[in-house]
Design a protein around this motif. Structure first.
Motif, PDB file in Angstrom:
ATOM      1  N   GLY A 280       0.816  -1.223   0.000  1.00 43.91           N
ATOM      2  CA  GLY A 280       0.000   0.000   0.000  1.00 43.91           C
ATOM      3  C   GLY A 280       0.842   1.262   0.000  1.00 43.91           C
ATOM      4  N   TYR A 281       2.122   1.134   0.254  1.00 43.38           N
ATOM      5  CA  TYR A 281       3.071   2.253   0.269  1.00 43.38           C
ATOM      6  C   TYR A 281       4.456   1.622   0.270  1.00 43.38           C
ATOM      7  N   GLY A 282       5.462   2.438   0.026  1.00 42.92           N
ATOM      8  CA  GLY A 282       6.819   1.914  -0.016  1.00 42.92           C
ATOM      9  C   GLY A 282       7.215   1.317   1.326  1.00 42.92           C
ATOM     10  N   THR A 283       7.591   0.043   1.307  1.00 41.02           N
ATOM     11  CA  THR A 283       7.970  -0.638   2.548  1.00 41.02           C
ATOM     12  C   THR A 283       9.177   0.054   3.183  1.00 41.02           C
ATOM     13  N   ILE A 284       9.076   0.238   4.496  1.00 45.48           N
ATOM     14  CA  ILE A 284      10.184   0.810   5.257  1.00 45.48           C
ATOM     15  C   ILE A 284      10.858  -0.345   5.996  1.00 45.48           C
ATOM     16  N   ALA A 285      12.026  -0.738   5.524  1.00 43.73           N
ATOM     17  CA  ALA A 285      12.798  -1.815   6.167  1.00 43.73           C
ATOM     18  C   ALA A 285      14.079  -1.171   6.665  1.00 43.73           C
ATOM     19  N   LEU A 294      12.305   8.423   9.315  1.00 45.51           N
ATOM     20  CA  LEU A 294      10.908   7.982   9.417  1.00 45.51           C
ATOM     21  C   LEU A 294      10.442   7.202   8.189  1.00 45.51           C
ATOM     22  N   HIS A 295      10.734   7.727   7.021  1.00 43.09           N
ATOM     23  CA  HIS A 295      10.331   7.028   5.792  1.00 43.09           C
ATOM     24  C   HIS A 295      11.572   6.509   5.063  1.00 43.09           C
ATOM     25  N   TRP A 296      12.294   5.625   5.730  1.00 44.16           N
ATOM     26  CA  TRP A 296      13.476   5.011   5.127  1.00 44.16           C
ATOM     27  C   TRP A 296      13.016   3.956   4.133  1.00 44.16           C
ATOM     28  N   LEU A 311      10.289  -2.558  10.774  1.00 43.98           N
ATOM     29  CA  LEU A 311       9.585  -2.878   9.525  1.00 43.98           C
ATOM     30  C   LEU A 311       8.209  -2.226   9.563  1.00 43.98           C
ATOM     31  N   ASP A 312       7.984  -1.316   8.620  1.00 45.03           N
ATOM     32  CA  ASP A 312       6.696  -0.616   8.485  1.00 45.03           C
ATOM     33  C   ASP A 312       6.175  -0.972   7.104  1.00 45.03           C
ATOM     34  N   ALA A 313       5.137  -1.805   7.063  1.00 43.79           N
ATOM     35  CA  ALA A 313       4.707  -2.331   5.764  1.00 43.79           C
ATOM     36  C   ALA A 313       3.222  -2.687   5.800  1.00 43.79           C
ATOM     37  N   ALA A 323      -3.324  -2.102   4.669  1.00 41.00           N
ATOM     38  CA  ALA A 323      -2.945  -2.110   6.081  1.00 41.00           C
ATOM     39  C   ALA A 323      -1.744  -1.180   6.252  1.00 41.00           C
ATOM     40  N   ASP A 324      -1.391  -0.864   7.491  1.00 39.09           N
ATOM     41  CA  ASP A 324      -0.220  -0.021   7.777  1.00 39.09           C
ATOM     42  C   ASP A 324       0.253  -0.413   9.177  1.00 39.09           C
ATOM     43  N   VAL A 325       1.244  -1.279   9.214  1.00 35.61           N
ATOM     44  CA  VAL A 325       1.653  -1.895  10.483  1.00 35.61           C
ATOM     45  C   VAL A 325       3.162  -1.736  10.651  1.00 35.61           C
ATOM     46  N   GLY A 406      -0.761   9.024  14.581  1.00 31.92           N
ATOM     47  CA  GLY A 406      -1.527   8.131  13.709  1.00 31.92           C
ATOM     48  C   GLY A 406      -2.359   8.907  12.723  1.00 31.92           C
ATOM     49  N   HIS A 407      -3.129   8.176  11.946  1.00 34.63           N
ATOM     50  CA  HIS A 407      -3.895   8.778  10.848  1.00 34.63           C
ATOM     51  C   HIS A 407      -4.996   7.821  10.445  1.00 34.63           C
ATOM     52  N   MET A 408      -5.964   8.355   9.712  1.00 34.44           N
ATOM     53  CA  MET A 408      -7.017   7.502   9.171  1.00 34.44           C
ATOM     54  C   MET A 408      -6.405   6.522   8.170  1.00 34.44           C
ATOM     55  N   VAL A 413      -3.164   5.091   2.363  1.00 35.85           N
ATOM     56  CA  VAL A 413      -2.560   4.799   3.671  1.00 35.85           C
ATOM     57  C   VAL A 413      -2.779   5.972   4.619  1.00 35.85           C
ATOM     58  N   HIS A 414      -2.593   7.179   4.150  1.00 35.07           N
ATOM     59  CA  HIS A 414      -2.974   8.351   4.955  1.00 35.07           C
ATOM     60  C   HIS A 414      -4.325   8.780   4.396  1.00 35.07           C
ATOM     61  N   ASP A 415      -5.366   8.110   4.880  1.00 32.85           N
ATOM     62  CA  ASP A 415      -6.665   8.176   4.220  1.00 32.85           C
ATOM     63  C   ASP A 415      -7.397   9.480   4.548  1.00 32.85           C
ATOM     64  N   VAL A 437      -2.463   3.680  15.237  1.00 32.92           N
ATOM     65  CA  VAL A 437      -1.878   4.258  16.463  1.00 32.92           C
ATOM     66  C   VAL A 437      -0.415   3.853  16.435  1.00 32.92           C
ATOM     67  N   GLU A 438       0.466   4.834  16.285  1.00 30.34           N
ATOM     68  CA  GLU A 438       1.854   4.511  15.966  1.00 30.34           C
ATOM     69  C   GLU A 438       2.875   5.476  16.572  1.00 30.34           C
ATOM     70  N   PRO A 439       2.945   5.496  17.898  1.00 23.20           N
ATOM     71  CA  PRO A 439       3.979   6.344  18.484  1.00 23.20           C
ATOM     72  C   PRO A 439       5.375   5.796  18.189  1.00 23.20           C
ATOM     73  N   ILE A 461       5.964   1.442  16.981  1.00 25.35           N
ATOM     74  CA  ILE A 461       5.010   0.318  17.029  1.00 25.35           C
ATOM     75  C   ILE A 461       3.713   0.859  16.455  1.00 25.35           C
ATOM     76  N   GLU A 462       3.199   0.184  15.442  1.00 25.74           N
ATOM     77  CA  GLU A 462       2.017   0.710  14.734  1.00 25.74           C
ATOM     78  C   GLU A 462       0.982  -0.387  14.551  1.00 25.74           C
ATOM     79  N   ASP A 463      -0.233  -0.072  15.004  1.00 25.54           N
ATOM     80  CA  ASP A 463      -1.344  -1.007  14.810  1.00 25.54           C
ATOM     81  C   ASP A 463      -2.529  -0.294  14.175  1.00 25.54           C
TER      82      ASP A 463
HETATM   83  N1  GLY Z   1       3.853   3.958   6.696  1.00 22.00           N
HETATM   84  C1  GLY Z   1       3.674   5.352   6.861  1.00 22.00           C
HETATM   85  C2  GLY Z   1       2.988   5.633   8.101  1.00 22.00           C
HETATM   86  O1  GLY Z   1       3.092   4.866   9.022  1.00 22.00           O
HETATM   87  O2  GLY Z   1       2.274   6.570   8.228  1.00 22.00           O
END
Ligand code: GLY
Ligand code: MN
Ligand code: MN
Length: 496
Positions: A280-285, A294-296, A311-313, A323-325, A406-408, A413-415, A437-439, A461-463
Motif C-alpha cells: 500500500g506504500y513503499g515498505t520501510i525496512a 521515518l520514511h526510510w 519494519l513498516d509495511a 494495512a499499515d503496520v 496516527g492517521h485515518m 494509507v494516509h486516508d 496508532v503509531e507512536p 510500534i504501529e497497529d
Molecule cells: N507507513 C507510513 C505511516 O506509518 O504513516
C-alpha cells in the motif's frame, strides 16, 4: 510494406497509441485479412454483479445528493511511462475505485445531472479490442499484449452501471456545458476538457476551477471517513495478509543478515503480490540507525546482529484497501537493556493511545494520550527537563517523537487527508472509522542532546484500530506487540 502501406482500418485507429519499440513490421494484406477472422465468441453472459456493487451504488447516490445540478467527472488515471515503452504498475485513483469497484486504467466515471433531480451515471471504459482494424494485436495496448478486457456489456453487468466507450468521452463532455467538477490530477486530458467546457460557461470559471474541484475531492474524502461493513472486511483482509508478511520476514531474517534490508522488503513484497494487489506504500525496512529516518525506503543498509529492525509495511488488497503496520524487532532475537527501555516506553505510549480510541472521543485524543506518556517518560529518564505541562505545551518531546501518533486508514494509507477539519482533525471518532496508532521514539545518530549509547536507536510500534459501537478493535492484534511477546515471536519463528 511501409508505414503508409499498413491497412487503412489500422491507420484509422489511433485512439490507443501504438507501442514505442520502433519495430514497425509490415503486415501483408493476406495476414491482415486472416487476423480478422477465426476468433471464437468469448462474450460472458449472465454475469452477476461484483460483491461491492450495492455499496458503490450507495456511495454514488450520496455523492449525487451532495452536488445537485452539477456534472461530476471522476477519472481512473492513466498509465505513467517508466521508460520508453514500459510503464509503472498502474494503481487506480482512490475515488474512482471507491465509486465504481473498477481498478483499471484510462477510464472515467461521469455523473450527469437529470432535469428532474439526481444524476445519470455512465462509466466510460476501454471496450474490447477491435478485431477488424488490427489494434488487438498490433497496438501495444491491444488485448493480445495486455490481456483481455471486459466488454462494455460485461463491465456493466459486473459493476452495475451503464457503460460507454471512453473514446466518446471528450465529445460527450464538450457537448454539454453544464456546471462541471472533476477530481483533478489523475488525467491531464480530461482536466483540460473540463477547463475548456467551463470557459464556455463563464469566463471566470477557469479561475474558480481549482476551488470547485478541490471541494469535490474534500466531499469524497468526508464520505470515505466512515467505512461500511464491506470496507472493514477488506481492511481486515489487508491486515491479515500483512500479519503473514511480517511472519515471512521473521522467518527470512537469517538471509537478510547475509544480504541487506532489501531482503526484508522483497520478502514482504512477495506476500503483498501473492495475496493482494501490491504494497500500500513503499515498505520501510530500516535496520540500525536507519530506523531513525521515518520514511526510510532506500532499504539498502545491512541487517546486523545487535541492531533493531524496524519494519513498516502493509499489503494492499486487490480492491485497493491497505494495512499499515510497524514492528521493531531485535535482529539477535533479544533486546539489549537499552533497546528494551526505549521499546517499553513506546509500547506504553501506544497502549495509552489505543485506550483513547473510542466512539465520541475527539480524534486528536489518542495522539495527546500517547504524546503525554512519551513526555512523562522522557522527563523521568532525564532526557527532557520538566515540568510536564511546559514540555507538552511547547511540544518539546517532538524532538524525539517527530511525527503525529496516527492517521485515518483505508484505500489511501494516509486516508481522507483532505477531508474537512471539523469532521476529521477536530472532529470526533465514529464507529466504522479505522486509524493507526503509531507512536515512536527516534534518537538520531548525530543528536548530541542524548547519551551516546542511545544515538541510532529508533522504535515505532504501529497497529490498525477500528472504532466500534462499544470501543475499539485492534485489527492487527494477531502480531506480537510487547517486548516480551516480540522476543517470544522471534524465538518461535526465526531460524537459528
Ligand atoms: N507507513 C507510513 C505511516 O506509518 O504513516
Ligand atoms: Mn506505517
Ligand atoms: Mn501509519
Amino acid at each position: 510494406m511501409s508505414e503508409q502501406q499498413r491497412p487503412q482500418a489500422e491507420m484509422d485507429a489511433p485512439e490507443f497509441s501504438p507501442r514505442k519499440n520502433g519495430q514497425a513490421q509490415s503486415v501483408s494484406d493476406e495476414l491482415a485479412a486472416w487476423m480478422r477472422t477465426g476468433w471464437a465468441d468469448t462474450e460472458m453472459r449472465d454475469l452477476e454483479p461484483i460483491e461491492q456493487a450495492g455499496h458503490t451504488a450507495r456511495r454514488r447516490t450520496a455523492l449525487s445528493e451532495a452536488f445537485p445540478g452539477e456534472r461530476l467527472v471522476i477519472p481512473s488515471g492513466r498509465l505513467l511511462t517508466r521508460s520508453n515503452d514500459t510503464e509503472y504498475p498502474f494503481r487506480a485513483a482512490t475515488n474512482y475505485a471507491y465509486l465504481t469497484g473498477d481498478t483499471t486504467d484510462g477510464n472515467c466515471l461521469v455523473l450527469t445531472p437529470r432535469a428532474g433531480g439526481g444524476h445519470d451515471v455512465v462509466l466510460y471504459l476501454k471496450p474490447r479490442s477491435n478485431r477488424d482494424n488490427g489494434e488487438f494485436w498490433l497496438g501495444g495496448y491491444g488485448e493480445l499484449w495486455t490481456g483481455r478486457r471486459n466488454s462494455l456489456e460485461e463491465a456493466s453487468a459486473l459493476l452495475g452501471v451503464p457503460t460507454a466507450d471512453v473514446r466518446t468521452l471528450p465529445a460527450a463532455l464538450r457537448a454539454d456545458t453544464v456546471a462541471t467538477r472533476v477530481v483533478r490530477g489523475h488525467d491531464a486530458e480530461i482536466d483540460a476538457i473540463v477547463d475548456e467546457v467551463r470557459a464556455d460557461v463563464d469566463e471566470q470559471a477557469r479561475a474558480k476551477s481549482a476551488r470547485l474541484d478541490e471541494e469535490l475531492g474534500v466531499r469524497l474524502a468526508d464520505h470515505r471517513l466512515v467505512k461500511d461493513e464491506w470496507e472493514v472486511a477488506q481492511l481486515q483482509k489487508a491486515v491479515d495478509a500483512t500479519v503473514r508478511g511480517f511472519n515471512d520476514v521473521v522467518a527470512a531474517l537469517p538471509q537478510a543478515k547475509d544480504t541487506s534490508e532489501r531482503y526484508v522488503e522483497g520478502t514482504f513484497f512477495l506476500r503483498a503480490r501473492v495475496e493482494g494487489n501490491d504494497v500500500g506504500y513503499g515498505t520501510i525496512a530500516a535496520s540500525g540507525a536507519n530506523a531513525t529516518t521515518l520514511h526510510w525506503t532506500r532499504n539498502d543498509g545491512p541487517v546486523r546482529e545487535g541492531d533493531l529492525l524496524l519494519l513498516d509495511a502493509g499489503v494492499e488488497t486487490t480492491t485497493l484497501y491497505t494495512a499499515d503496520v510497524t514492528r521493531t524487532m531485535p535482529v539477535s532475537g533479544t533486546f539489549t537493556e537499552l533497546q528494551r527501555k526505549v521499546y517499553d516506553i513506546v509500547y506504553k505510549a501506544q497502549e495509552a493511545g489505543i485506550a483513547a480510541v473510542a466512539p465520541g472521543a475527539p480524534f486528536i485524543a489518542f495522539h495527546e494520550a500517547s504524546q503525554r506518556v512519551l513526555a512523562e517518560e522522557l522527563i523521568a529518564w532525564g532526557l527532557l527537563e520538566g515540568p510536564l505541562d511546559r514540555v507538552l505545551e511547547l511540544g518539546l518531546q517532538r524532538r524525539y517523537s517527530l511525527h503525529g501518533t496516527g492517521h485515518m486508514l483505508g484505500m489511501d494509507v494516509h486516508d481522507c487527508a483532505v477531508s474537512r477539519q471539523e469532521v476529521h482533525l477536530y472532529g470526533d471518532l465514529k464507529p466504522g472509522m479505522v486509524l493507526t496508532v503509531e507512536p515512536g521514539l527516534y534518537f538520531q545518530p548525530d543528536d548530541l542532546t542524548v547519551p551516546e549509547e542511545l544515538r541510532g536507536i529508533g522504535v515505532r510500534i504501529e497497529d490498525d484500530v477500528l472504532v466500534t459501537e462499544e470501543g475499539r478493535t485492534v485489527m492487527s492484534a494477531a502480531l506480537p506487540r510487547s517486548s516480551a511477546e516480540v522476543e517470544a515471536w522471534l524465538a518461535e519463528r526465526m531460524p537459528r
